[in-house]
Enzyme design. Structure first.
Site, mmCIF file in Angstrom:
data_model
loop_
_atom_site.group_PDB
_atom_site.id
_atom_site.type_symbol
_atom_site.label_atom_id
_atom_site.label_comp_id
_atom_site.label_asym_id
_atom_site.label_seq_id
_atom_site.Cartn_x
_atom_site.Cartn_y
_atom_site.Cartn_z
ATOM 1 N N ARG A 1 0.935 -1.410 -0.083
ATOM 2 C CA ARG A 1 -0.091 0.124 0.150
ATOM 3 C C ARG A 1 0.807 1.282 -0.058
ATOM 4 N NH1 ARG A 1 -3.320 -2.551 4.708
ATOM 5 N NH2 ARG A 1 -4.744 -4.054 3.778
ATOM 6 N N ARG B 1 -11.245 3.902 8.557
ATOM 7 C CA ARG B 1 -9.724 3.738 8.003
ATOM 8 C C ARG B 1 -9.301 4.109 6.731
ATOM 9 N NH1 ARG B 1 -6.918 -1.958 9.564
ATOM 10 N NH2 ARG B 1 -8.345 -2.780 7.640
ATOM 11 N N ARG C 1 -13.545 -8.641 5.270
ATOM 12 C CA ARG C 1 -13.276 -8.530 6.604
ATOM 13 C C ARG C 1 -14.241 -8.608 7.683
ATOM 14 N NH1 ARG C 1 -7.779 -6.939 6.155
ATOM 15 N NH2 ARG C 1 -7.090 -6.068 4.236
#
Length: 394
Positions: free
Chosen positions: A176, A269, A280
């Protein structure tokens, strides 16, 4: 498999002692590990690089075998000695080396070696570096994505930088923004990681969200080698694998105050798509159920308030009353090129007499193997050194 180098065969004399001490003129030693096999260990020049090579004589067939050798090979010395400890291990002691690099184990029938033999269908051996003293138990911290594990670990390492080290995991996902290879993760190709997994180089691994994640044994050992306590940030599936392994660790599960709060944190986030968030969340439900298992985790912490949770984490690790400093012996023993070894029960007595005695203040010492732990494909820890009945290693 293949033919052994000529100098091995030419120097083989049939009835060979299970202990042969070499000095600066010797480059090969032979060890009888059982009634059926003789292991030949030689320091050779391979492409101008000195290396240890292993050959096996199967006495039942009178044929030589070249085994597949796992682990990091020690850099050879011009003189070394070797002694069979049991049917599982050979201890190799490098001459002209200090105690932080002279003790190595060639494993020939340990659980790891037997597993690899079954998998590969051929002879296998593996090197393991011997380390003086113990390493503190690693800390396994698990919990669902978004629960705050990373923040808690960062606070712990920021407050105690000399005490803890972060185990850098491997992953096949793309990095990322602002993530650095070797710092946040070891980013790798799937084919490479799958090969390393098959070679037994990983303590745990899992396919999570379509990508492989895992903790290599080397990553944990590197932290301990640096004198720090290793922290493993892994998911519940990985924690279960570590619990089933030979690694002794403290297992801590971090959970959110509620499932709704966890979803809120994931959305704030802003690093995943809606599809990824839903994936998730589905995984988080299963992890929260598994996290309640007392057989898996030693402690459960609720991250309702970050500061409170962090203080509770420090209490679990015995850090609330200040830093604990362990006194470690700084005495380094030197094994000269010319030395002899003998065995008394679980102690290997090393006589360091000779012209190089001035390099060490110790004429002879005993290496105690009664407390060794671990082994291939990582380190063998728990070695202790005694001189004239006095323990000098911690």
């Amino acid at each position: 498999m293949g033919e052994a180098p000529a100098f091995f065969i030419d120097n083989f004399q049939g009835n060979i002692s299970n202990e042969l001490n070499l000095n600066s003129k010797g480059y090969v030693t032979t060890i009888d590990v059982s009634c059926n096999k003789t292991y030949v260990i030689g320091a050779t020049e391979k492409e101008s690089t000195p290396t240890f090579e292993i050959q096996i004589l199967d006495k039942s067939t009178n044929k030589w075998v070249i085994p597949i050798v796992f682990g990091t090979k020690p850099k050879p010395s011009k003189g070394f000695s070797a002694i069979s400890l049991d049917e599982d291990r050979i201890l190799v002691i490098k001459g002209n080396s200090s105690s932080d690099d002279c003790f190595w184990f060639l494993e020939v029938n340990t659980a790891f070696v037997r597993e690899q033999k079954t998998r590969l269908g051929t002879e296998v051996a593996s090197w393991s570096k011997g380390v003086i003293g113990e390493a503190e138990k690693p800390i396994v911290i698990s919990g669902p994505s978004g629960v705050g594990k990373g923040t808690l670990i960062s606070k712990l390492m920021e407050e105690f930088p000399s005490m803890f080290g972060f185990s850098v995991s491997h992953t096949t996902r793309a990095p990322r923004n602002n993530e650095q290879n070797g710092v946040n993760y070891h980013f790798t190709e799937r084919s490479i990681m799958e090969k390393d997994i098959n070679d037994g180089k990983f303590l745990e691994f899992a396919d999570v969200h379509g990508n492989l994640y895992g903790t290599s044994i080397e990553a944990v050992d590197v932290v301990a080698d640096g004198g720090k306590r290793c922290i493993l940030d892994i998911d519940v599936q990985g924690a279960r694998s570590v619990r089933a392994s030979s690694l002794e660790a403290i297992f801590i599960f971090i959970c959110p105050p509620s499932f709704e709060e966890l979803e809120k944190r994931l959305r704030i986030r802003g690093t995943e798509t809606e599809e990824q968030i839903q994936k998730r969340l589905r995984n988080a439900k299963a992890e929260l159920e598994q996290g309640k298992s007392p057989a898996l985790f030693d402690h459960i912490l609720v991250n309702d308030n970050l500061d409170t949770c962090y203080e509770n984490l420090k209490k679990l690790l015995g850090l609330s009353d200040g830093i604990k400093i362990s006194q470690k012996s700084e005495l380094v023993v030197h094994v000269p090129l010319e030395h002899t070894v003998s065995r008394i029960d679980q102690k290997i007595v090393i006589n360091c007499g000779g012209s190089e005695l001035e390099k060490s203040a110790i004429n002879s010492f005993a290496l105690d193997l009664s407390s060794i732990k671990g082994g291939a494909p990582g380190r063998t820890r728990g070695l202790n050194i005694y001189v004239m009945g006095t323990k000098i290693s911690s």
